[in-house]
Structure formats: C-alpha cells, structure tokens
Write a protein that holds these residues in place. Structure first.
Motif, PDB file in Angstrom:
ATOM      1  N   ILE A 135      80.670  67.051  34.538  1.00  0.00           N
ATOM      2  CA  ILE A 135      81.308  65.955  35.270  1.00  0.00           C
ATOM      3  C   ILE A 135      82.110  66.574  36.409  1.00  0.00           C
ATOM      4  O   ILE A 135      82.905  67.499  36.174  1.00  0.00           O
ATOM      5  N   ASP A 136      81.912  66.058  37.616  1.00  0.00           N
ATOM      6  CA  ASP A 136      82.605  66.651  38.764  1.00  0.00           C
ATOM      7  C   ASP A 136      84.047  66.153  38.876  1.00  0.00           C
ATOM      8  O   ASP A 136      84.511  65.355  38.048  1.00  0.00           O
ATOM      9  N   ARG A 137      84.729  66.623  39.885  1.00  0.00           N
ATOM     10  CA  ARG A 137      86.147  66.282  40.093  1.00  0.00           C
ATOM     11  C   ARG A 137      86.366  64.792  40.326  1.00  0.00           C
ATOM     12  O   ARG A 137      87.479  64.290  40.174  1.00  0.00           O
ATOM     13  N   ASN A 138      85.313  64.089  40.743  1.00  0.00           N
ATOM     14  CA  ASN A 138      85.408  62.651  41.024  1.00  0.00           C
ATOM     15  C   ASN A 138      84.906  61.796  39.869  1.00  0.00           C
ATOM     16  O   ASN A 138      84.640  60.616  40.053  1.00  0.00           O
ATOM     17  N   ASP A 139      84.738  62.411  38.705  1.00  0.00           N
ATOM     18  CA  ASP A 139      84.290  61.712  37.488  1.00  0.00           C
ATOM     19  C   ASP A 139      82.844  61.223  37.550  1.00  0.00           C
ATOM     20  O   ASP A 139      82.469  60.262  36.868  1.00  0.00           O
ATOM     21  N   THR A 140      82.034  61.899  38.350  1.00  0.00           N
ATOM     22  CA  THR A 140      80.611  61.584  38.407  1.00  0.00           C
ATOM     23  C   THR A 140      79.855  62.595  37.547  1.00  0.00           C
ATOM     24  O   THR A 140      80.115  63.796  37.623  1.00  0.00           O
ATOM     25  N   VAL A 141      78.937  62.098  36.747  1.00  0.00           N
ATOM     26  CA  VAL A 141      78.109  62.965  35.907  1.00  0.00           C
ATOM     27  C   VAL A 141      77.087  63.648  36.808  1.00  0.00           C
ATOM     28  O   VAL A 141      76.328  62.982  37.514  1.00  0.00           O
ATOM     29  N   THR A 142      77.087  64.998  36.783  1.00  0.00           N
ATOM     30  CA  THR A 142      76.171  65.745  37.648  1.00  0.00           C
ATOM     31  C   THR A 142      75.084  66.477  36.863  1.00  0.00           C
ATOM     32  O   THR A 142      74.138  66.989  37.453  1.00  0.00           O
ATOM     33  N   TYR A 143      75.228  66.529  35.544  1.00  0.00           N
ATOM     34  CA  TYR A 143      74.233  67.214  34.710  1.00  0.00           C
ATOM     35  C   TYR A 143      74.281  66.612  33.316  1.00  0.00           C
ATOM     36  O   TYR A 143      75.361  66.356  32.778  1.00  0.00           O
ATOM     37  N   VAL A 144      73.109  66.387  32.744  1.00  0.00           N
ATOM     38  CA  VAL A 144      72.995  65.870  31.379  1.00  0.00           C
ATOM     39  C   VAL A 144      71.838  66.570  30.685  1.00  0.00           C
ATOM     40  O   VAL A 144      70.748  66.697  31.261  1.00  0.00           O
ATOM     41  N   GLU A 145      72.086  67.009  29.464  1.00  0.00           N
ATOM     42  CA  GLU A 145      70.999  67.502  28.613  1.00  0.00           C
ATOM     43  C   GLU A 145      71.224  66.987  27.202  1.00  0.00           C
ATOM     44  O   GLU A 145      72.210  67.342  26.561  1.00  0.00           O
ATOM     45  N   TYR A 146      70.340  66.124  26.745  1.00  0.00           N
ATOM     46  CA  TYR A 146      70.299  65.729  25.340  1.00  0.00           C
ATOM     47  C   TYR A 146      69.279  66.678  24.705  1.00  0.00           C
ATOM     48  O   TYR A 146      68.088  66.584  25.005  1.00  0.00           O
ATOM     49  N   VAL A 147      69.731  67.593  23.890  1.00  0.00           N
ATOM     50  CA  VAL A 147      68.841  68.600  23.317  1.00  0.00           C
ATOM     51  C   VAL A 147      67.890  67.896  22.336  1.00  0.00           C
ATOM     52  O   VAL A 147      68.359  67.218  21.407  1.00  0.00           O
ATOM     53  N   PRO A 148      66.571  68.025  22.534  1.00  0.00           N
ATOM     54  CA  PRO A 148      65.602  67.256  21.744  1.00  0.00           C
ATOM     55  C   PRO A 148      65.674  67.479  20.233  1.00  0.00           C
ATOM     56  O   PRO A 148      65.456  66.551  19.462  1.00  0.00           O
ATOM     57  N   GLU A 149      65.978  68.705  19.805  1.00  0.00           N
ATOM     58  CA  GLU A 149      66.119  69.015  18.369  1.00  0.00           C
ATOM     59  C   GLU A 149      67.539  69.513  18.159  1.00  0.00           C
ATOM     60  O   GLU A 149      67.960  70.502  18.773  1.00  0.00           O
ATOM     61  N   GLY A 150      68.253  68.833  17.296  1.00  0.00           N
ATOM     62  CA  GLY A 150      69.673  69.113  17.078  1.00  0.00           C
ATOM     63  C   GLY A 150      70.011  70.504  16.604  1.00  0.00           C
ATOM     64  O   GLY A 150      71.163  70.933  16.711  1.00  0.00           O
ATOM     65  N   THR A 151      69.033  71.237  16.098  1.00  0.00           N
ATOM     66  CA  THR A 151      69.315  72.597  15.637  1.00  0.00           C
ATOM     67  C   THR A 151      68.914  73.647  16.678  1.00  0.00           C
ATOM     68  O   THR A 151      68.977  74.840  16.396  1.00  0.00           O
ATOM     69  N   SER A 152      68.524  73.196  17.866  1.00  0.00           N
ATOM     70  CA  SER A 152      68.140  74.106  18.947  1.00  0.00           C
ATOM     71  C   SER A 152      69.302  74.303  19.919  1.00  0.00           C
ATOM     72  O   SER A 152      70.214  73.489  19.980  1.00  0.00           O
ATOM     73  N   HIS A 153      69.224  75.369  20.694  1.00  0.00           N
ATOM     74  CA  HIS A 153      70.244  75.659  21.703  1.00  0.00           C
ATOM     75  C   HIS A 153      70.000  74.834  22.962  1.00  0.00           C
ATOM     76  O   HIS A 153      68.855  74.508  23.281  1.00  0.00           O
ATOM     77  N   PRO A 154      71.067  74.550  23.709  1.00  0.00           N
ATOM     78  CA  PRO A 154      70.887  73.897  25.009  1.00  0.00           C
ATOM     79  C   PRO A 154      70.443  74.910  26.052  1.00  0.00           C
ATOM     80  O   PRO A 154      70.385  76.115  25.776  1.00  0.00           O
ATOM     81  N   ASN A 155      70.190  74.448  27.247  1.00  0.00           N
ATOM     82  CA  ASN A 155      69.833  75.313  28.365  1.00  0.00           C
ATOM     83  C   ASN A 155      71.138  75.788  29.019  1.00  0.00           C
ATOM     84  O   ASN A 155      71.681  75.143  29.911  1.00  0.00           O
ATOM     85  N   TYR A 156      71.635  76.923  28.552  1.00  0.00           N
ATOM     86  CA  TYR A 156      72.919  77.441  29.022  1.00  0.00           C
ATOM     87  C   TYR A 156      72.932  77.673  30.528  1.00  0.00           C
ATOM     88  O   TYR A 156      73.889  77.313  31.222  1.00  0.00           O
ATOM     89  N   GLU A 157      71.897  78.308  31.023  1.00  0.00           N
ATOM     90  CA  GLU A 157      71.852  78.659  32.432  1.00  0.00           C
ATOM     91  C   GLU A 157      71.912  77.423  33.322  1.00  0.00           C
ATOM     92  O   GLU A 157      72.643  77.396  34.316  1.00  0.00           O
ATOM     93  N   ALA A 158      71.146  76.399  32.982  1.00  0.00           N
ATOM     94  CA  ALA A 158      71.136  75.179  33.794  1.00  0.00           C
ATOM     95  C   ALA A 158      72.507  74.504  33.786  1.00  0.00           C
ATOM     96  O   ALA A 158      72.978  74.018  34.823  1.00  0.00           O
ATOM     97  N   ALA A 159      73.158  74.480  32.633  1.00  0.00           N
ATOM     98  CA  ALA A 159      74.480  73.854  32.538  1.00  0.00           C
ATOM     99  C   ALA A 159      75.508  74.621  33.371  1.00  0.00           C
ATOM    100  O   ALA A 159      76.294  74.024  34.127  1.00  0.00           O
ATOM    101  N   ILE A 160      75.515  75.932  33.262  1.00  0.00           N
ATOM    102  CA  ILE A 160      76.475  76.745  34.029  1.00  0.00           C
ATOM    103  C   ILE A 160      76.170  76.651  35.523  1.00  0.00           C
ATOM    104  O   ILE A 160      77.099  76.571  36.347  1.00  0.00           O
ATOM    105  N   ASP A 161      74.902  76.618  35.900  1.00  0.00           N
ATOM    106  CA  ASP A 161      74.552  76.425  37.304  1.00  0.00           C
ATOM    107  C   ASP A 161      75.091  75.086  37.812  1.00  0.00           C
ATOM    108  O   ASP A 161      75.582  74.991  38.947  1.00  0.00           O
ATOM    109  N   ALA A 162      75.019  74.049  36.985  1.00  0.00           N
ATOM    110  CA  ALA A 162      75.538  72.730  37.370  1.00  0.00           C
ATOM    111  C   ALA A 162      77.059  72.771  37.535  1.00  0.00           C
ATOM    112  O   ALA A 162      77.609  72.130  38.436  1.00  0.00           O
ATOM    113  N   VAL A 163      77.744  73.526  36.673  1.00  0.00           N
ATOM    114  CA  VAL A 163      79.193  73.676  36.818  1.00  0.00           C
ATOM    115  C   VAL A 163      79.512  74.371  38.133  1.00  0.00           C
ATOM    116  O   VAL A 163      80.383  73.930  38.895  1.00  0.00           O
ATOM    117  N   LYS A 164      78.804  75.456  38.430  1.00  0.00           N
ATOM    118  CA  LYS A 164      79.029  76.197  39.680  1.00  0.00           C
ATOM    119  C   LYS A 164      78.759  75.326  40.905  1.00  0.00           C
ATOM    120  O   LYS A 164      79.500  75.377  41.888  1.00  0.00           O
TER     121      LYS A 164
END
Length: 169
Positions: A135-164
């Motif tokens: 979520i950016d400084r203006n409260d807009t969602v800029t990245y979303v990942e619903y991980v398809p299998e709850g026991t799997s890892h998310p896409n760390y790189e994509a999330a951190i890239d979205a933060v950057k």
C-alpha cells in the motif's frame, strides 16, 4: 473471485477481494500489548502487509523473517506488518524467540477485521490465507498476491520490488 487451497483442500475466503488500484480497506487489529492498530496508524508510509495462517508454522516463520530482513534495508518510510489470528501473547513470544524487532506482528483474532476487509479469512478453519499487499503513502493498493496454496511461499522478489517502486514515487 480468488480461489485458494490450504493443505491442498479448497477453502472459502470470506470478504471482498482486494485489487491493485483499490483504496486500501481500513482494519482494526491488536498489537502485542493488546492496543488497537489500524491502517491510519502508518499513514504517510509505504506498507507491506503479509497475512499468514500462523507464525508457529515453518513457512510463516520463514516468510516473516525474510520480509523483515528485506524491509530493514529500505529505511524508515516502510511499515511492515504480519497479520495472523495468533493471540497477541503468542506473537510477542515468537518475536522474542526469533529476535525480530522490525516487524509489527498484529493479531486479527478478535474481530477478523483485516481478514474480512482484505478477503483472506478462511471460513473452514478460522485462519487467514497467505497473501501479500503493498500500500503506497496515499493508501492505494499497488501490489496484491493471494498465494494459491496456503502452505507455499509468496513471491518475495515481486513484493519487495513493489515496495521499492512505491518508495520511489
């Protein structure tokens, strides 16, 4: 509509799916000291919010540690939250045992406010699905990942890239 599995079994997600471009839904969860925490408490910062089933599982533990490490190098303009339905006391104990200080572990056990507002509440087991939101400084969602299998890892790189990317704006 998001469809996920948890331990390879389909689950019902309660709440509205959050999408990129949406205004971030408000929520009220509990900090480790039982005080209320909401989205507005981190206003003006870029937020990385990871919802997890339980910090007491291997994947959730590893995910929280990894994001904590990644966010630590990005400066004070990023707020990182891990949300679960674990009790605040258990979250506090986990943070102490893990030696982690940068993450805000918050509990949605009382109202399921985050779970329902972000569409991650798994009805069958009263846990939160694994998902990542930026979520950016203006409260807009800029990245979303619903991980398809709850026991799997998310896409760390994509999330951190979205933060950057959100930090650069």
């Amino acid at each position: 509509m998001v469809q996920i599995t948890f331990i390879n079994k389909p689950v019902t997600l309660v709440g509205k799916e959050v999408k990129v471009g949406d205004r971030a839904p408000e929520f009220t969860v509990l900090a480790n000291d039982m005080s209320p925490v909401s989205l507005k408490d981190s206003a003006g910062k870029v937020r990385l919010i990871a919802s997890v089933p339980s910090l007491d599982t291997g994947v959730c533990d590893a995910e929280t540690r990894r994001f904590n490490e990644e966010v630590a190098g990005l400066g004070g303009d990023v707020a990182f939250y891990t949300v679960s339905v674990d009790l605040p006391f258990a979250q506090k104990r986990w943070c102490a045992a893990a030696g982690i200080e940068g993450v805000h572990t918050v509990s949605d056990h009382r109202e399921l406010s985050f779970g329902e507002n972000y569409g991650v509440y798994m009805q069958e087991n009263r846990l939160l699905a694994r998902a990542v939101f930026v979520i950016d400084r203006n409260d807009t969602v800029t990245y979303v990942e619903y991980v398809p299998e709850g026991t799997s890892h998310p896409n760390y790189e994509a999330a951190i890239d979205a933060v950057k990317e959100a930090l650069a704006k």
